[in-house]
Design an enzyme around this catalytic site. Sequence first.
Site, PDB file in Angstrom:
ATOM      1  N   HIS A   1      39.288  49.646  43.363  1.00  0.00           N
ATOM      2  CA  HIS A   1      39.368  48.545  44.322  1.00  0.00           C
ATOM      3  C   HIS A   1      40.361  47.508  43.804  1.00  0.00           C
ATOM      4  CE1 HIS A   1      37.582  46.794  47.900  1.00  0.00           C
ATOM      5  NE2 HIS A   1      37.685  45.625  47.298  1.00  0.00           N
TER       6      HIS A   1
ATOM      7  N   HIS B   1      40.648  48.279  49.147  1.00  0.00           N
ATOM      8  CA  HIS B   1      40.806  46.815  49.100  1.00  0.00           C
ATOM      9  C   HIS B   1      41.937  46.259  49.969  1.00  0.00           C
ATOM     10  CE1 HIS B   1      40.613  42.655  47.711  1.00  0.00           C
ATOM     11  NE2 HIS B   1      41.861  42.718  47.304  1.00  0.00           N
TER      12      HIS B   1
ATOM     13  N   HIS C   1      43.128  47.457  52.742  1.00  0.00           N
ATOM     14  CA  HIS C   1      42.797  47.760  54.141  1.00  0.00           C
ATOM     15  C   HIS C   1      43.940  48.420  54.901  1.00  0.00           C
ATOM     16  CE1 HIS C   1      39.268  44.631  54.364  1.00  0.00           C
ATOM     17  NE2 HIS C   1      39.289  45.321  53.228  1.00  0.00           N
TER      18      HIS C   1
ATOM     19  N   ASN D   1      35.256  43.472  45.156  1.00  0.00           N
ATOM     20  CA  ASN D   1      35.214  42.086  44.696  1.00  0.00           C
ATOM     21  C   ASN D   1      34.168  41.247  45.443  1.00  0.00           C
ATOM     22  OD1 ASN D   1      37.312  42.747  46.684  1.00  0.00           O
ATOM     23  ND2 ASN D   1      37.705  40.552  46.755  1.00  0.00           N
ATOM     24  N   HIS D   2      33.847  41.642  46.691  1.00  0.00           N
ATOM     25  CA  HIS D   2      32.869  40.870  47.482  1.00  0.00           C
ATOM     26  C   HIS D   2      31.427  41.371  47.330  1.00  0.00           C
ATOM     27  CE1 HIS D   2      35.901  38.473  49.355  1.00  0.00           C
ATOM     28  NE2 HIS D   2      36.504  39.509  49.915  1.00  0.00           N
TER      29      HIS D   2
ATOM     30  N   ASP E   1      37.362  50.882  53.432  1.00  0.00           N
ATOM     31  CA  ASP E   1      36.593  49.638  53.599  1.00  0.00           C
ATOM     32  C   ASP E   1      36.109  49.425  55.039  1.00  0.00           C
ATOM     33  OD1 ASP E   1      38.498  49.619  51.451  1.00  0.00           O
ATOM     34  OD2 ASP E   1      38.108  47.494  51.126  1.00  0.00           O
TER      35      ASP E   1
ATOM     36  N   GLU F   1      32.081  47.146  51.004  1.00  0.00           N
ATOM     37  CA  GLU F   1      32.077  45.780  50.459  1.00  0.00           C
ATOM     38  C   GLU F   1      32.420  44.706  51.490  1.00  0.00           C
ATOM     39  OE1 GLU F   1      34.450  43.695  48.073  1.00  0.00           O
ATOM     40  OE2 GLU F   1      36.238  44.019  49.264  1.00  0.00           O
ATOM     41  N   ASN F   2      32.933  45.120  52.662  1.00  0.00           N
ATOM     42  CA  ASN F   2      33.240  44.153  53.720  1.00  0.00           C
ATOM     43  C   ASN F   2      32.363  44.379  54.953  1.00  0.00           C
ATOM     44  OD1 ASN F   2      36.381  45.065  52.676  1.00  0.00           O
ATOM     45  ND2 ASN F   2      35.725  42.968  52.408  1.00  0.00           N
TER      46      ASN F   2
HETATM   47 FE   FE2 Z   1      38.058  43.905  48.480  1.00  0.00          FE
END
Ligand code: FE2
Length: 259
Positions: free
Chosen positions: A152, A177, A179, A67-68, A8, A39-40
Amino acid sequence: MRILFIGDIVGKSGRDIVSSLLNSLKEEYEIDLTIANGENSAHGKGITYKIYNQLRSYGVDYITMGNHTYSKSEINKYIEQMDNLVVPYNHLKRISGNYYKVIEFNNVKFCLCNILGNALMNETGDDMYEAFENLIDETKDLNCDFYFVDLHAETTAEKRIFMEYFKDYAKVVLGTHTHVQTADEDIINDCAFITDVGMCGAYESIIGRDVAESIMNNVDKEPTIYKIAEGPAIFCGVVIEIDEVKKLPVSIKRIQIRP
Ligand code: FE2
């Protein structure tokens, strides 16, 4: 064939470390293909079209999400132009874009996908097991050699259960996810597996987020804006080697570079 998967990428610190290290890592590990979880990448939540292009210009071939995925609303405007972006197959908000991507390289053909976990994910996705069964069914005529899954998810056991349950199909299962990189990378049932690849983001942080703000939000229960930490970053990834005759992974190597 060697694939670099980057964990990520969180905010600017994460983007900067990818920009500065990617070329030399590709050379050192003789990388053919680079995939990153993005995603981040836009200030900790989601991705923008500009950042998608930025990551591609650094040398990232494919970008997976989580999810983001839909946190930056402009994604819906540009998603058809983000051809190398793969959104979670089971995200409840999915409306367009690539739900999977078939990648062919040197006689190996695999299906890259992104699946959201069930536990502690604020119900952002449909059931992960049912979703992956549906994906297998939907792609059965594509004759892929295997599935490459960015899983994730939050919990450790769930990721291992997924890998064990789908061992005949998923030959690369990489957790994202949390991290935080785990040290359990291995080839299990011919599957390259790691519970979590870890992140690329500010080292002095709470999984990429500003320390003081995280304390304010979690301990003092104060409303916050979600401030991303700044400063030198950690780089986390894994290198997977695929045997082009067997069409299976034969090794997985963890990379973690701290500032
Ligand atoms: Fe995530």
